[in-house]
Design a protein around this motif. Structure first.
Motif, PDB file in Angstrom:
ATOM      1  N   SER A 189       0.820  -1.221   0.000  1.00  0.00           N
ATOM      2  CA  SER A 189       0.000   0.000   0.000  1.00  0.00           C
ATOM      3  C   SER A 189       0.852   1.269   0.000  1.00  0.00           C
ATOM      4  N   SER A 190       2.026   1.198   0.597  1.00  0.00           N
ATOM      5  CA  SER A 190       2.918   2.367   0.646  1.00  0.00           C
ATOM      6  C   SER A 190       3.595   2.615  -0.699  1.00  0.00           C
ATOM      7  N   GLY A 191       3.591   1.601  -1.567  1.00  0.00           N
ATOM      8  CA  GLY A 191       4.200   1.746  -2.884  1.00  0.00           C
ATOM      9  C   GLY A 191       5.722   1.721  -2.879  1.00  0.00           C
ATOM     10  N   LEU A 192       6.320   1.364  -1.743  1.00  0.00           N
ATOM     11  CA  LEU A 192       7.782   1.341  -1.643  1.00  0.00           C
ATOM     12  C   LEU A 192       8.341   0.048  -2.221  1.00  0.00           C
ATOM     13  N   SER A 193       9.494   0.147  -2.877  1.00  0.00           N
ATOM     14  CA  SER A 193      10.158  -1.031  -3.420  1.00  0.00           C
ATOM     15  C   SER A 193      11.043  -1.663  -2.346  1.00  0.00           C
ATOM     16  N   GLY A 194      11.537  -2.858  -2.620  1.00  0.00           N
ATOM     17  CA  GLY A 194      12.433  -3.511  -1.676  1.00  0.00           C
ATOM     18  C   GLY A 194      13.657  -2.658  -1.401  1.00  0.00           C
ATOM     19  N   ALA A 238       6.058  -9.362   0.322  1.00  0.00           N
ATOM     20  CA  ALA A 238       7.185 -10.299   0.360  1.00  0.00           C
ATOM     21  C   ALA A 238       8.505  -9.555   0.233  1.00  0.00           C
ATOM     22  N   ALA A 239       8.565  -8.608  -0.702  1.00  0.00           N
ATOM     23  CA  ALA A 239       9.794  -7.831  -0.901  1.00  0.00           C
ATOM     24  C   ALA A 239      10.126  -7.007   0.334  1.00  0.00           C
ATOM     25  N   ALA A 240       9.102  -6.418   0.944  1.00  0.00           N
ATOM     26  CA  ALA A 240       9.314  -5.616   2.159  1.00  0.00           C
ATOM     27  C   ALA A 240       9.872  -6.482   3.275  1.00  0.00           C
ATOM     28  N   ALA A 241       9.329  -7.698   3.422  1.00  0.00           N
ATOM     29  CA  ALA A 241       9.785  -8.600   4.476  1.00  0.00           C
ATOM     30  C   ALA A 241      11.240  -8.980   4.292  1.00  0.00           C
ATOM     31  N   MET A 291       9.083  -2.264  10.730  1.00  0.00           N
ATOM     32  CA  MET A 291       7.989  -2.053   9.770  1.00  0.00           C
ATOM     33  C   MET A 291       6.723  -1.602  10.480  1.00  0.00           C
ATOM     34  N   ASP A 292       6.480  -2.163  11.642  1.00  0.00           N
ATOM     35  CA  ASP A 292       5.286  -1.805  12.408  1.00  0.00           C
ATOM     36  C   ASP A 292       5.389  -0.374  12.928  1.00  0.00           C
ATOM     37  N   THR A 293       6.547  -0.044  13.501  1.00  0.00           N
ATOM     38  CA  THR A 293       6.753   1.290  14.065  1.00  0.00           C
ATOM     39  C   THR A 293       6.762   2.365  12.983  1.00  0.00           C
ATOM     40  N   ARG A 294       7.418   2.066  11.857  1.00  0.00           N
ATOM     41  CA  ARG A 294       7.572   3.046  10.773  1.00  0.00           C
ATOM     42  C   ARG A 294       6.284   3.235   9.988  1.00  0.00           C
ATOM     43  N   GLN A 328      -2.558  -5.888   7.747  1.00  0.00           N
ATOM     44  CA  GLN A 328      -2.645  -7.104   6.927  1.00  0.00           C
ATOM     45  C   GLN A 328      -1.296  -7.430   6.293  1.00  0.00           C
ATOM     46  N   GLU A 329      -0.622  -6.402   5.781  1.00  0.00           N
ATOM     47  CA  GLU A 329       0.686  -6.607   5.144  1.00  0.00           C
ATOM     48  C   GLU A 329       1.727  -7.050   6.165  1.00  0.00           C
ATOM     49  N   HIS A 330       1.612  -6.534   7.380  1.00  0.00           N
ATOM     50  CA  HIS A 330       2.513  -6.940   8.455  1.00  0.00           C
ATOM     51  C   HIS A 330       2.335  -8.427   8.750  1.00  0.00           C
ATOM     52  N   GLY A 331       1.089  -8.886   8.743  1.00  0.00           N
ATOM     53  CA  GLY A 331       0.812 -10.298   8.965  1.00  0.00           C
ATOM     54  C   GLY A 331       1.396 -11.171   7.865  1.00  0.00           C
ATOM     55  N   MET A 332       1.326 -10.707   6.624  1.00  0.00           N
ATOM     56  CA  MET A 332       1.889 -11.462   5.503  1.00  0.00           C
ATOM     57  C   MET A 332       3.411 -11.510   5.601  1.00  0.00           C
TER      58      MET A 332
END
Length: 224
Positions: free
Chosen positions: A33-38, A87-90, A176-179, A185-189
């Motif tokens: 949702s943030s549109g940020l890349s890895g 997935a990329a964010a993780a 990721m949670d703090t920022r 939902q994305e945090h859960g994934m």
């Protein structure tokens, strides 16, 4: 008994590997949702932790992501570097978790890094020494004893890797949670993907321990 454990570990490894690939494929198709890349996720996490001497670069392959403490680079696979998915964010945040460990002198990471030279030697010659040791066992137990010692080193490395990986994921998810770069939902994934990635290390450690016990049973004459 030992063979049952080894076979079980092999089957578990295959299952975990398949599940991991399936999870990453699924979560790679869901846009962030943030549109940020890895790459952007990685650079942001490094900056937020005051780390300015680590580069984020792209590396060929799939699931080849890693942090290299020798040249201070976060290496993201092509499918993660430009991807804008959960997935990329993780993955990106996890690898930066290792960079944060390095910057904070995390004890388990320091221990694992110190083991690398010995592990390189062990990995290069261990299988040959074990093979020679098995054939020469009736004459002398020395080669097999050396092989078992080298294998024990690789097994220790596998177990030292566990807290390193779990801690990197913990740092990644907390950041990721703090920022706020991911939704709930994305945090859960991301958490689910990292859990299965960590399981590959758990299975590898158990498999290594089972194999070590097998060779040790040969050495001490207690083969099941």
């Amino acid at each position: 008994m030992i063979w049952i454990i080894i076979i079980g570990a092999m089957l578990a490894s295959a299952l975990v590997s398949w599940t991991l690939k399936s999870k990453f494929e699924k979560y790679s198709k869901l846009g962030l949702s943030s549109g940020l890349s890895g790459r952007e996720i990685a650079e942001l996490m490094l900056a937020d932790n005051g780390i300015t001497d680590v580069r984020v670069i792209s590396t060929p392959g799939r699931l080849t992501d890693h942090y290299n403490p020798a040249d201070k680079t976060v290496n993201l696979s092509e499918s993660v570097y430009e991807s804008r998915s959960a997935a990329a964010a993780a993955v990106a945040a996890h690898e930066c978790g290792h960079a944060v460990q390095h910057a904070r002198a995390y004890s388990f990471l320091k221990f694992r890094s110190a083991m690398v030279p010995a592990l390189t030697f062990a990995s290069r010659y261990m299988q040959w020494i074990l093979l020679i040791g098995i054939f020469a066992l009736q004459a002398t137990p020395l080669p097999l004893a050396v092989g078992v010692a080298l294998f024990a080193l690789t097994t220790l490395f596998s177990f030292i890797t566990l807290p390193v990986e779990f801690d990197a994921s913990k740092r990644a998810l907390a950041w990721m949670d703090t920022r706020g770069v991911v939704t709930t939902q994305e945090h859960g994934m991301a958490k689910d993907a990292l859990k299965w990635a960590a399981m590959t290390y758990v299975v590898a450690a158990i498999s290594s321990l089972a194999t070590l016990l097998y060779y040790a049973s040969l050495l001490f004459g207690r083969r099941d």
